[in-house]
Design a protein around this motif. Structure first.
Motif, mmCIF file in Angstrom:
data_model
loop_
_atom_site.group_PDB
_atom_site.id
_atom_site.type_symbol
_atom_site.label_atom_id
_atom_site.label_comp_id
_atom_site.label_asym_id
_atom_site.label_seq_id
_atom_site.Cartn_x
_atom_site.Cartn_y
_atom_site.Cartn_z
ATOM 1 N N LEU A 135 40.085 51.329 66.039
ATOM 2 C CA LEU A 135 41.026 52.404 65.727
ATOM 3 C C LEU A 135 40.301 53.454 64.890
ATOM 4 N N THR A 136 39.838 54.526 65.542
ATOM 5 C CA THR A 136 39.136 55.593 64.835
ATOM 6 C C THR A 136 40.153 56.535 64.202
ATOM 7 N N VAL A 137 39.686 57.338 63.244
ATOM 8 C CA VAL A 137 40.579 58.251 62.525
ATOM 9 C C VAL A 137 39.968 59.646 62.551
ATOM 10 N N SER A 138 40.575 60.529 63.331
ATOM 11 C CA SER A 138 40.124 61.919 63.343
ATOM 12 C C SER A 138 41.096 62.744 62.502
ATOM 13 N N SER A 139 41.642 63.825 63.042
ATOM 14 C CA SER A 139 42.526 64.699 62.276
ATOM 15 C C SER A 139 43.067 65.779 63.196
ATOM 16 N N GLY A 140 44.207 66.341 62.827
ATOM 17 C CA GLY A 140 44.659 67.534 63.526
ATOM 18 C C GLY A 140 43.653 68.669 63.415
ATOM 19 N N LEU A 141 42.841 68.632 62.355
ATOM 20 C CA LEU A 141 41.839 69.681 62.151
ATOM 21 C C LEU A 141 40.635 69.529 63.071
ATOM 22 N N ALA A 142 40.603 68.479 63.871
ATOM 23 C CA ALA A 142 39.604 68.380 64.933
ATOM 24 C C ALA A 142 39.914 69.357 66.058
ATOM 25 N N PHE A 143 41.146 69.872 66.082
ATOM 26 C CA PHE A 143 41.610 70.693 67.196
ATOM 27 C C PHE A 143 41.973 72.112 66.792
ATOM 28 N N ALA A 144 42.151 72.348 65.491
ATOM 29 C CA ALA A 144 42.424 73.697 64.966
ATOM 30 C C ALA A 144 41.823 73.762 63.572
ATOM 31 N N PRO A 145 40.956 74.724 63.291
ATOM 32 C CA PRO A 145 40.187 74.712 62.047
ATOM 33 C C PRO A 145 40.934 75.267 60.840
ATOM 34 N N LEU A 146 40.804 74.564 59.735
ATOM 35 C CA LEU A 146 41.206 75.094 58.430
ATOM 36 C C LEU A 146 39.995 75.829 57.860
ATOM 37 N N LYS A 147 40.154 77.089 57.562
ATOM 38 C CA LYS A 147 39.029 77.969 57.215
ATOM 39 C C LYS A 147 38.186 77.442 56.063
ATOM 40 N N VAL A 148 38.821 76.845 55.062
ATOM 41 C CA VAL A 148 38.104 76.504 53.835
ATOM 42 C C VAL A 148 37.366 75.174 53.916
ATOM 43 N N THR A 149 37.506 74.430 55.030
ATOM 44 C CA THR A 149 36.875 73.102 55.109
ATOM 45 C C THR A 149 36.058 72.943 56.397
ATOM 46 N N PRO A 150 35.042 73.770 56.609
ATOM 47 C CA PRO A 150 34.306 73.741 57.878
ATOM 48 C C PRO A 150 33.680 72.388 58.214
ATOM 49 N N SER A 151 33.021 71.762 57.247
ATOM 50 C CA SER A 151 32.321 70.514 57.553
ATOM 51 C C SER A 151 33.291 69.385 57.855
ATOM 52 N N ALA A 244 46.116 80.884 62.961
ATOM 53 C CA ALA A 244 46.628 81.844 61.981
ATOM 54 C C ALA A 244 47.702 81.208 61.105
ATOM 55 N N THR A 245 48.605 80.460 61.703
ATOM 56 C CA THR A 245 49.671 79.810 60.951
ATOM 57 C C THR A 245 49.119 78.761 60.006
ATOM 58 N N LEU A 246 48.179 77.961 60.492
ATOM 59 C CA LEU A 246 47.562 76.925 59.672
ATOM 60 C C LEU A 246 46.903 77.519 58.439
ATOM 61 N N ASN A 247 46.180 78.579 58.609
ATOM 62 C CA ASN A 247 45.414 79.143 57.494
ATOM 63 C C ASN A 247 46.244 80.025 56.586
ATOM 64 N N ALA A 248 47.431 80.404 57.015
ATOM 65 C CA ALA A 248 48.328 81.166 56.159
ATOM 66 C C ALA A 248 49.279 80.260 55.378
ATOM 67 N N ALA A 249 49.516 79.060 55.926
ATOM 68 C CA ALA A 249 50.585 78.209 55.396
ATOM 69 C C ALA A 249 50.182 77.488 54.114
ATOM 70 N N ASP A 250 48.980 76.938 54.094
ATOM 71 C CA ASP A 250 48.627 76.051 52.979
ATOM 72 C C ASP A 250 47.115 75.935 52.906
ATOM 73 N N PRO A 251 46.527 75.869 51.709
ATOM 74 C CA PRO A 251 45.076 75.762 51.592
ATOM 75 C C PRO A 251 44.544 74.377 51.873
ATOM 76 N N HIS A 252 45.419 73.402 52.095
ATOM 77 C CA HIS A 252 44.969 72.041 52.267
ATOM 78 C C HIS A 252 45.329 71.523 53.658
ATOM 79 N N GLY A 253 44.543 70.573 54.134
ATOM 80 C CA GLY A 253 44.841 69.916 55.400
ATOM 81 C C GLY A 253 44.269 68.535 55.392
ATOM 82 N N GLU A 254 44.490 67.771 56.442
ATOM 83 C CA GLU A 254 43.931 66.416 56.504
ATOM 84 C C GLU A 254 43.557 66.095 57.925
#
Length: 254
Positions: A135-151, A244-254
């Motif tokens: 059971l691997t663990v990726s993230s929704g951010l594998a499919f849409a980027p949060l600007k502040v967490t590139p790596s 656009a919505t992701l990066n405007a909504a909140d500075p954090h993601g997982e």
């Protein structure tokens, strides 16, 4: 993946999603081993949750992974589920290498090399089991980027494609490859995330994940409803709006 009767090792599960998932899976009738770096946390978890076994492991250290694998398999020879959970997430500024290079290297070591090394340590044992799950663990951010967490975004995209690829390779074995794709969840992964209204409450997330595992034992991707906004933006044709919505909504993601 059957929801009960398994022996499950979750490295990187002394807090957050990992620990909550460990507790819930134990309640469903599984033997669960929690892995983490900090001995004092492991001792507290063992005291607070009788029946959970604990093993010290640093998933950024290959020698620690090898030692922990030997210890886990010696104590639990019936192990049939591995959940490489450990991960780190950091804000980075890519205008200057001195502000992101060390962070990026740490993230790749923990989030990409860690799971790869864990799989390498356990895959022969898992292949020998009549029914096993990775059971691997990726993230929704594998499919849409949060600007502040590139790596972090890139590391989770790597886990997604790794999962897709090894599922094809292991199709001729007893090992199922299932990918868990969390949205932002209220944990301490990032400062302030545990209080974020944008993030999904941890108990709701874990309840939905366990329900999905129970209802869809043959699923290859475990997606709570809240992650589908990120997961399927490109397929829906609204990827730019999602970003656009992701990066405007909140500075954090997982």
């Amino acid at each position: 993946m059957d929801i009960s009767g398994n022996t499950i090792f979750i490295p990187g599960s002394t807090s957050g999603i990992g620990l909550a998932l460990a507790i819930e899976l134990q309640a469903k009738g599984n033997t669960v081993i929690v892995g983490g770096r900090r001995t004092e946390l492991l001792e507290r978890i063992a005291a607070d949750h009788p029946g959970l076994d604990t093993v010290r492991i640093d998933t950024a250290d290959p020698a620690s992974i090898d030692a922990a694998a030997k210890e886990v398999l010696a104590r639990h020879p019936g192990l049939n589920v591995l959940v490489p959970m450990a991960g780190i997430m950091r804000v980075e500024d890519w205008h200057r290498p001195e502000s992101f290079l060390e962070s990026a290297e740490s993230i790749v070591t923990t989030n990409v090399l860690g799971p790869i090394r864990l799989i390498a340590a356990f895959i022969e044992h898992l292949r020998a089991q009549p029914d096993a799950t990775l059971l691997t663990v990726s993230s929704g951010l594998a499919f849409a980027p949060l600007k502040v967490t590139p790596s972090y975004n890139a590391s989770k995209a790597a886990i997604h494609m790794l999962s897709e690829s090894i599922r094809l390779q292991l199709a001729d074995t007893s090992v199922k490859v299932v990918e868990l794709q969390p949205p932002a969840v209220r944990t301490d992964l990032m400062p302030g995330q545990a209080e974020s209204e944008f993030a999904m409450p941890l108990d709701e997330f874990v309840d939905e994940v366990v329900t999905l595992l129970e209802q869809r034992p043959d699923a290859t991707e475990i997606q709570v409803e809240r992650v589908k906004f990120l997961r399927y933006g490109e397929a829906r044709g609204d990827y730019d709006q999602v970003v656009a919505t992701l990066n405007a909504a909140d500075p954090h993601g997982e």
